[in-house]
Design a protein around this motif. Structure first.
Motif, PDB file in Angstrom:
ATOM      1  N   LYS A 365       0.839  -1.211   0.000  1.00 21.53           N
ATOM      2  CA  LYS A 365       0.000   0.000   0.000  1.00 21.53           C
ATOM      3  C   LYS A 365       0.868   1.253   0.000  1.00 21.53           C
ATOM      4  O   LYS A 365       0.562   2.237  -0.682  1.00 21.53           O
ATOM      5  N   LEU A 366       1.967   1.234   0.754  1.00 19.84           N
ATOM      6  CA  LEU A 366       2.878   2.371   0.752  1.00 19.84           C
ATOM      7  C   LEU A 366       3.422   2.627  -0.649  1.00 19.84           C
ATOM      8  O   LEU A 366       3.475   3.757  -1.131  1.00 19.84           O
ATOM      9  N   CYS A 367       3.826   1.549  -1.312  1.00 18.32           N
ATOM     10  CA  CYS A 367       4.358   1.684  -2.671  1.00 18.32           C
ATOM     11  C   CYS A 367       3.273   2.105  -3.655  1.00 18.32           C
ATOM     12  O   CYS A 367       3.545   2.839  -4.616  1.00 18.32           O
ATOM     13  N   GLY A 368       2.046   1.626  -3.430  1.00 18.71           N
ATOM     14  CA  GLY A 368       0.954   1.987  -4.324  1.00 18.71           C
ATOM     15  C   GLY A 368       0.517   3.432  -4.168  1.00 18.71           C
ATOM     16  O   GLY A 368       0.228   4.113  -5.153  1.00 18.71           O
ATOM     17  N   ASP A 369       0.485   3.929  -2.923  1.00 17.28           N
ATOM     18  CA  ASP A 369       0.023   5.287  -2.666  1.00 17.28           C
ATOM     19  C   ASP A 369       1.103   6.331  -2.933  1.00 17.28           C
ATOM     20  O   ASP A 369       0.789   7.490  -3.218  1.00 17.28           O
ATOM     21  N   HIS A 370       2.372   5.926  -2.826  1.00 19.42           N
ATOM     22  CA  HIS A 370       3.472   6.881  -2.951  1.00 19.42           C
ATOM     23  C   HIS A 370       4.505   6.300  -3.924  1.00 19.42           C
ATOM     24  O   HIS A 370       5.390   5.547  -3.524  1.00 19.42           O
ATOM     25  N   GLU A 371       4.356   6.660  -5.184  1.00 17.33           N
ATOM     26  CA  GLU A 371       5.221   6.084  -6.219  1.00 17.33           C
ATOM     27  C   GLU A 371       6.693   6.376  -5.960  1.00 17.33           C
ATOM     28  O   GLU A 371       7.563   5.574  -6.306  1.00 17.33           O
ATOM     29  N   VAL A 372       6.974   7.523  -5.322  1.00 20.50           N
ATOM     30  CA  VAL A 372       8.356   7.911  -5.071  1.00 20.50           C
ATOM     31  C   VAL A 372       9.050   6.944  -4.110  1.00 20.50           C
ATOM     32  O   VAL A 372      10.285   6.876  -4.055  1.00 20.50           O
ATOM     33  N   MET A 373       8.253   6.152  -3.362  1.00 17.27           N
ATOM     34  CA  MET A 373       8.829   5.246  -2.370  1.00 17.27           C
ATOM     35  C   MET A 373       9.175   3.864  -2.950  1.00 17.27           C
ATOM     36  O   MET A 373       9.745   3.033  -2.249  1.00 17.27           O
ATOM     37  N   ARG A 374       8.846   3.622  -4.204  1.00 14.58           N
ATOM     38  CA  ARG A 374       9.051   2.280  -4.751  1.00 14.58           C
ATOM     39  C   ARG A 374      10.532   1.941  -4.882  1.00 14.58           C
ATOM     40  O   ARG A 374      10.957   0.836  -4.547  1.00 14.58           O
ATOM     41  N   ASP A 375      11.342   2.891  -5.368  1.00 12.14           N
ATOM     42  CA  ASP A 375      12.780   2.636  -5.465  1.00 12.14           C
ATOM     43  C   ASP A 375      13.379   2.398  -4.089  1.00 12.14           C
ATOM     44  O   ASP A 375      14.258   1.543  -3.920  1.00 12.14           O
ATOM     45  N   CYS A 412       9.844  -0.354 -10.643  1.00 16.72           N
ATOM     46  CA  CYS A 412      10.801   0.637 -10.164  1.00 16.72           C
ATOM     47  C   CYS A 412      10.927   1.739 -11.209  1.00 16.72           C
ATOM     48  O   CYS A 412      10.341   1.668 -12.291  1.00 16.72           O
ATOM     49  N   SER A 413      11.702   2.758 -10.913  1.00 19.52           N
ATOM     50  CA  SER A 413      11.903   3.852 -11.864  1.00 19.52           C
ATOM     51  C   SER A 413      12.821   3.407 -12.992  1.00 19.52           C
ATOM     52  O   SER A 413      13.538   2.401 -12.883  1.00 19.52           O
ATOM     53  N   GLU A 414      12.800   4.169 -14.076  1.00 15.10           N
ATOM     54  CA  GLU A 414      13.687   3.873 -15.194  1.00 15.10           C
ATOM     55  C   GLU A 414      15.149   4.039 -14.799  1.00 15.10           C
ATOM     56  O   GLU A 414      16.039   3.443 -15.408  1.00 15.10           O
ATOM     57  N   LEU A 416      16.461   3.244 -11.729  1.00 14.58           N
ATOM     58  CA  LEU A 416      16.882   2.077 -10.960  1.00 14.58           C
ATOM     59  C   LEU A 416      16.846   0.797 -11.788  1.00 14.58           C
ATOM     60  O   LEU A 416      17.611  -0.142 -11.523  1.00 14.58           O
ATOM     61  N   GLN A 417      15.986   0.735 -12.780  1.00 14.61           N
ATOM     62  CA  GLN A 417      15.748  -0.522 -13.500  1.00 14.61           C
ATOM     63  C   GLN A 417      17.011  -1.238 -13.972  1.00 14.61           C
ATOM     64  O   GLN A 417      17.203  -2.421 -13.672  1.00 14.61           O
ATOM     65  N   PRO A 418      17.927  -0.584 -14.726  1.00 17.06           N
ATOM     66  CA  PRO A 418      19.095  -1.337 -15.200  1.00 17.06           C
ATOM     67  C   PRO A 418      19.980  -1.837 -14.066  1.00 17.06           C
ATOM     68  O   PRO A 418      20.596  -2.904 -14.181  1.00 17.06           O
ATOM     69  N   HIS A 419      20.048  -1.091 -12.966  1.00 17.89           N
ATOM     70  CA  HIS A 419      20.864  -1.517 -11.826  1.00 17.89           C
ATOM     71  C   HIS A 419      20.242  -2.727 -11.138  1.00 17.89           C
ATOM     72  O   HIS A 419      20.943  -3.680 -10.778  1.00 17.89           O
ATOM     73  N   LEU A 420      18.926  -2.684 -10.951  1.00 21.06           N
ATOM     74  CA  LEU A 420      18.230  -3.798 -10.310  1.00 21.06           C
ATOM     75  C   LEU A 420      18.302  -5.052 -11.173  1.00 21.06           C
ATOM     76  O   LEU A 420      18.569  -6.154 -10.671  1.00 21.06           O
ATOM     77  N   VAL A 421      18.079  -4.903 -12.484  1.00 22.27           N
ATOM     78  CA  VAL A 421      18.125  -6.056 -13.387  1.00 22.27           C
ATOM     79  C   VAL A 421      19.529  -6.656 -13.403  1.00 22.27           C
ATOM     80  O   VAL A 421      19.702  -7.875 -13.387  1.00 22.27           O
ATOM     81  N   GLU A 443      13.600 -11.239 -11.766  1.00 24.44           N
ATOM     82  CA  GLU A 443      13.912 -10.483 -12.984  1.00 24.44           C
ATOM     83  C   GLU A 443      12.734 -10.534 -13.964  1.00 24.44           C
ATOM     84  O   GLU A 443      12.358  -9.515 -14.564  1.00 24.44           O
ATOM     85  N   GLN A 444      12.137 -11.718 -14.117  1.00 25.46           N
ATOM     86  CA  GLN A 444      10.985 -11.851 -15.005  1.00 25.46           C
ATOM     87  C   GLN A 444       9.811 -11.009 -14.510  1.00 25.46           C
ATOM     88  O   GLN A 444       9.108 -10.366 -15.306  1.00 25.46           O
ATOM     89  N   ASN A 445       9.592 -10.991 -13.185  1.00 22.66           N
ATOM     90  CA  ASN A 445       8.514 -10.166 -12.633  1.00 22.66           C
ATOM     91  C   ASN A 445       8.756  -8.682 -12.885  1.00 22.66           C
ATOM     92  O   ASN A 445       7.828  -7.927 -13.201  1.00 22.66           O
ATOM     93  N   VAL A 446      10.010  -8.241 -12.723  1.00 25.32           N
ATOM     94  CA  VAL A 446      10.344  -6.833 -12.972  1.00 25.32           C
ATOM     95  C   VAL A 446      10.024  -6.469 -14.419  1.00 25.32           C
ATOM     96  O   VAL A 446       9.394  -5.434 -14.696  1.00 25.32           O
ATOM     97  N   GLN A 447      10.432  -7.324 -15.358  1.00 26.90           N
ATOM     98  CA  GLN A 447      10.189  -7.045 -16.773  1.00 26.90           C
ATOM     99  C   GLN A 447       8.692  -7.058 -17.076  1.00 26.90           C
ATOM    100  O   GLN A 447       8.188  -6.217 -17.841  1.00 26.90           O
TER     101      GLN A 447
END
Length: 798
Positions: A365-375, A412-414, A416-421, A443-447
Motif C-alpha cells: 500500500k505504501l508503494c501503491g500510494d506513494h510512487e516515489v517510495m518504490r525505489d 521501479c523507476s527507469e 533504478l531498473q538497469p541496476h536492479l536487473v 527479474e521476469q517479474n520486474v520485466q
C-alpha cells in the motif's frame, strides 16, 4: 522386410534360415517397425491430444493412439510423438498415476495406472544407455566470461574429451568458502578433480562437474550449430590469483555487489556501470556523514566508518533515515516504517500482533500510494538480502520472496531498473550462488511489471502462504470451444497474453499476428455475463476478483478475429475452430435461406457438410434420418423431407469414408470458409435508432463492417462499410430498460451521426465489434453477454 524375405527366399513353406539371416530379420524389424519391439501401457494425456497408449522400447518412448484402418478390422496404432532416451533427462511420479517426463526443453505429462512400471522400465533403459557414454547433459547454465572455459545452456549435450594438461606457469582454482583451492592440488582425489573437459558447437573448454549429469549418446552424428545466443555477463567461478579470490570471497555466499576497495568507492572511483553500488554512489545519502541509523562499524584502524557497500548490506538494526536521499521529512519517516515492515516480514523484527499478510499489505500500500517510495522499497529489500548474516535461518529466503512479490506489483523507476536487473542477473547467472532460481523469477517479474503495469489485487492469504512455501504457480482451467480443457500453470505475473501465446503454441501458431486474433473471456452468472479480458490482465487478479463475485466463474479461450488464413495441419487447431463455428453454422447464420427449394449446388454442399460432421464423430456408418436432422440448419432441413436429405447425404459416403475425424473437421472448415458470412460475430438486435435498419434483426460484424441480416431468411438488408465506423461505446441499462445499448458513430469528422443499438449481447458486441472495426474481422460464434464485471478492457502494449 518383404525385400529381405524375397532376397533370402523365405516364405511360410520355407521358413528355415541361417543365423545371420535371422539376425538381419530381427534387426530390420527393430529398426523399421515403429512399435513392434515396444512394451505398451495404457496412458492418457491432456484433453485433445488423443494419447491412448504409451510405448516404451530400447530407443525411447512413443505416444500412440488406436485408429481404424482401411483394411484391419481391429484398427492400427498411430504414432503421435516420439522421444528418444537422449532427449529424456529423467522421469518422476509427482502424484498417483501421473508421469512427468523431464526433457531438455519441455515437460511431457501423462496419466497411467501403470505409472510405476513405466518409470522403472524407462529408468533401466536410461541407466543402461548412460553406461560408458562419453556425453553429459547440462542441468544448469554456465556462462563464464573467461574464453578458456566452456559456456553452455541447460539442456545442451556436451561430448567429453580427455582433460587437457595444465599450461606451464598457469594455476586454475576456485573459491571455496573464502579460500582459494587450486585444482592441481586436488589431482590425487580424482582424474577430473571437480572439472571436466568437453566440446559443444565446435568449441572446447573446461567446465565444473556439478553442472552436468551423465547422458545417453545423442542419436545424431553431428551436434547442431550453436544457436544465436548473446553472451551474458557473469562472475567466473574459477580465479587465477589469491587476490582475486580474496575479493570474491569477502562476503559469505552473497550476491556479488562489491566492485573494488570499499575505501576507494567514495573517492570518486569510476564503478562498473549499472551495478547497485554505482546506483548507491549516485543516489544514496552521503555515507561519510555521521550515521544516524544506529549502524556503527569499526574499521581496522579502529575508527567509525560507514561506506556505500555497508549501506548495501544486511543490518540487524532498523534504519533511522532513508537509503535514498529524500528531503521530505514525511517521506523519510515513511521509509523507516517501510524498513521495519521489511524486517518483520523477513523475521528479523517481532510482528507485534500483526500477521505476515498485514505487513505485506502495509508495504504494497505504501508503494501503491506513494510512487516515489518504490525505489526505496527495492533498495531496502536488496540491502537485506545482500550478505545476509541474520540469526534467523530463513531470513534471506523470505527476503527474496518479498522481492518476488514486490516486483509483481510495482515497477521501479527507469533510473533504478538497469541496476536492479543487473543485480538479479548477476545472482541468477553466477554458478554456485544460492537463490539463482528465484533471482531469475524476480527479474521476469520486474520485466513483466514494467510492460503490463503490475498486479492490482492484493494476494490472498492462501496465495501468500503458497509463495512463502516456495510455490509460485497454480493450475488454472481454461475452456476451449467444444468442451476442450487446458490446465495451464499460472504464475504470479502471468497475464492473458501469456495464456493466449501458450495455447497458440500448442496449436502450432507462433507469429504475433496470430496471437492478436484470440481472446480470453471471463464468464460468470452461469454463462449469462461474459467479458473479454485485456491482454495485460493478470490471471490471478482476475481469479481473485471473480472468486469474490462468483465462485463458479470460468475462463474461455476463443477466436474473435479471422484475418489470418486457416491452417489444417494441427489437430488441436482444427478441433478448436471446428467446435467454435459449428453452432453458428447449425443456426444457418453463414448464408441466406432461400424462400423456396435450395439450389442443387447448395443442397450438395449442405449434405456433404452433414456427412463430414458425422465422420468428425468417428462414425463410419450411414447416419439415420434423426442424425441427419441434427447436422443441417433447421431452416434448410424444413425445405425437404428427411428421406430426401438422407439420400443426398448417402451420395457423399464414398468420398468421406476414408477420412479420419481430423480430416473431416478440416474439410468442414475449408468448405465453410467460402460462405458469405464466415468470419463474423453475430448479435441479436432488439431495436435500432436508425430507421434504415428494420429491427429486430441480426448483426454480423466482420472485416467489411456492420451487416444487418433478416431474422427469417438471414439475407443482407443494410450494410455500413468499415471506413464509415468512427467509434463504439456501451451504455449500461437504465431504470426503464433491462437491455444495455451500443452507440456507434458513423460518417467522418465533419459530419458524424450516431446509431444506437439495443442488443442482447451488448458488451460482447462492443468488444468484438470494436476490435473488428478497428483492425480486422471479428470471429464467428461470439459469446453472449449481459454485462461486464471488470469494466472496460484497458489498452496495453503487445
Amino acid at each position: 522386410m518383404k525385400a529381405l524375405f524375397a532376397q533370402n527366399q523365405l516364405d511360410t513353406r520355407r521358413p528355415l534360415a541361417t543365423e545371420s539371416v535371422k539376425r538381419a530379420v530381427v534387426s530390420t524389424a527393430r529398426d523399421s517397425w515403429e512399435v513392434y519391439f515396444s512394451r505398451l501401457f495404457p496412458a492418457t494425456g491432456s484433453v485433445g491430444t488423443g494419447v491412448q497408449i504409451l510405448a516404451v522400447s530400447h530407443t525411447g518412448i512413443k505416444l500412440l493412439r488406436m485408429v481404424k484402418g482401411s483394411r484391419e478390422a481391429g484398427g492400427q496404432l498411430q504414432v503421435l510423438r516420439t522421444y528418444s532416451f537422449a532427449d529424456i533427462l529423467f522421469v518422476t511420479i509427482p502424484s498417483q498415476n501421473m508421469l512427468e517426463f523431464n526433457l531438455a526443453s519441455e515437460k511431457v505429462i501423462l496419466f497411467s495406472a501403470r505409472a510405476h512400471q513405466v518409470k522403472t522400465l524407462v529408468d533401466d533403459f536410461i541407466l543402461e544407455l548412460k553406461k560408458d557414454s562419453d556425453y553429459v547433459v547440462a542441468v544448469r547454465n554456465f556462462l563464464p566470461e573467461d574464453p578458456a572455459l566452456l559456456a553452455f545452456h541447460k539442456g545442451d549435450i556436451i561430448h567429453l574429451q580427455p582433460l587437457e594438461p595444465p599450461r606451464m606457469g598457469y594455476s586454475a582454482g576456485c573459491v571455496v568458502r573464502k579460500k582459494v583451492v587450486y585444482l592441481e592440488e586436488l589431482r590425487r582425489r580424482g582424474p577430473d578433480f571437480g572439472w571436466r573437459f568437453g566440446t559443444i558447437h565446435g568449441r572446447v573448454g573446461r567446465f565444473p562437474s556439478e553442472l552436468v549429469q551423465p547422458a545417453a549418446a545423442p542419436d545424431f552424428l553431428q551436434l547442431p550449430a550453436e544457436p544465436g545466443r548473446g553472451r551474458a555477463a557473469a562472475v567466473a567461478a574459477a580465479v587465477a590469483s589469491t587476490a582475486a579470490a580474496r575479493e570474491v570471497g569477502r562476503r559469505r555466499e552473497g550476491p556479488p555487489v562489491r566492485a573494488g576497495s570499499p575505501d576507494r568507492a567514495e573517492d570518486g572511483l569510476t564503478l562498473p556501470p549499472y551495478t547497485m553500488l554505482e546506483f548507491a554512489q549516485k543516489y544514496f545519502r552521503d555515507p561519510r556523514r555521521r550515521p544516524q541509523d544506529g549502524l556503527r562499524l569499526k574499521s581496522k584502524e579502529g575508527r567509525e566508518s560507514r561506506t556505500l557497500e555497508d549501506m548495501l548490506c544486511f543490518t540487524k538494526t532498523p534504519l533511522q533515515e532513508s537509503l535514498i536521499e529524500l528531503s521530505d521529512s514525511s517521506l523519510n519517516k515513511m521509509a523507516t516504517d517501510m524498513f521495519l515492515a521489511v524486517m518483520r516480514f523477513m523475521g528479523d523484527a517481532p510482528l507485534k500482533g500483526q500477521s505476515e499478510l498485514d505487513v505485506l499489505y502495509t508495504l504494497l500500500k505504501l508503494c501503491g500510494d506513494h510512487e516515489v517510495m518504490r525505489d526505496e522499497c527495492y533498495c531496502q529489500v536488496v540491502k537485506q538480502i545482500t550478505d545476509n548474516t541474520s540469526t534467523k535461518q530463513d531470513s534471506c529466503q523470505r527476503g527474496w520472496r518479498l522481492l518476488y512479490i514486490v516486483a509483481a506489483y510495482h515497477s521501479c523507476s527507469e533510473v533504478l531498473q538497469p541496476h536492479l536487473v543487473r543485480f538479479l542477473q548477476d545472482v541468477s547467472r553466477t554458478p554456485g550462488l544460492p537463490f539463482q532460481g528465484i533471482a531469475k523469477a524476480c527479474e521476469q517479474n520486474v520485466q513483466k511489471t514494467l510492460r503490463f503495469g503490475g498486479r492490482v489485487e492484493l494476494p490472498s492469504s492462501m496465495e501468500l502462504r503458497a509463495m512463502l512455501a516456495g510455490r509460485s504457480s497454480k493450475r488454472q482451467l481454461f475452456l476451449l470451444p467444444g468442451g476442450l480443457e487446458r490446465h495451464l500453470k499460472i504464475k504470479t505475473c502471468t497475464v492473458a497474453l501469456d495464456v493466449v501465446e501458450e495455447i497458440c503454441a500448442e496449436m502450432a501458431l507462433t507469429r504475433p499476428e496470430a496471437f492478436s486474433e484470440y481472446v480470453i473471456f471471463v464468464v460468470t452468472n452461469r454463462g449469462q455475463h461474459v467479458c473479454p479480458l485485456s491482454r495485460c490482465a493478470y490471471i490471478l487478479d482476475v481469479a481473485s476478483e471473480m472468486e469474490q463475485v462468483d465462485g463458479g466463474y470460468m475462463l474461455w479461450f476463443r477466436r474473435v478475429l479471422w484475418d489470418q488464413p486457416l491452417k489444417f495441419e494441427n489437430e488441436l487447431y482444427v478441433t478448436m475452430h471446428y467446435n467454435q463455428v459449428l453452432p453458428d453454422y447449425l443456426k444457418g447464420l453463414f448464408s441466406s435461406v432461400p424462400a423456396s427449394r435450395p439450389s442443387d449446388q447448395q443442397l450438395q454442399q449442405v449434405s456433404k457438410l452433414a456427412l463430414l460432421q458425422h465422420r468428425a464423430k468417428d462414425h463410419s456408418y450411414l447416419p439415420s434420418v434423426r442424425e441427419v436432422q441434427d447436422y443441417i440448419p433447421a431452416q434448410l432441413y424444413r425445405t425437404m423431407a428427411g428421406s430426401a436429405w438422407l439420400n443426398l447425404v448417402g451420395q457423399h459416403r464414398q468420398q468421406t469414408q476414408a477420412l479420419s475425424p481430423h480430416q473431416a473437421r478440416a474439410q468442414f472448415l475449408g468448405l465453410l470458409s467460402a460462405l458469405p458470412m464466415f468470419g463474423s460475430s453475430f448479435f441479436f438486435v432488439q431495436s435500432c435508432s436508425n430507421v434504415a435498419v428494420p429491427a429486430p434483426c441480426i448483426l454480423a460484424v466482420n472485416q467489411n463492417g456492420l451487416n444487418f441480416l433478416s431474422t427469417e431468411t438471414h439475407e443482407l438488408m443494410v450494410k455500413f462499410p468499415l471506413k464509415e465506423i468512427q467509434s463504439t461505446r456501451t451504455q449500461r441499462p437504465t431504470a426503464s430498460s433491462s437491455y444495455p445499448y451500443v452507440e456507434i458513430a458513423l460518417g467522418d469528422v465533419t459530419a458524424q451521426r450516431t446509431m444506437q443499438l439495443q442488443l442482447e449481447q451488448a458488451r460482447a458486441g462492443e468488444a468484438s465489434a470494436g476490435r473488428g472495426l478497428s483492425r480486422s474481422p471479428a470471429g464467428p460464434g461470439a459469446v453472449s453477454s449481459g454485462g461486464c464485471a471488470r469494466g472496460e478492457p484497458a489498452q496495453c502494449p503487445g
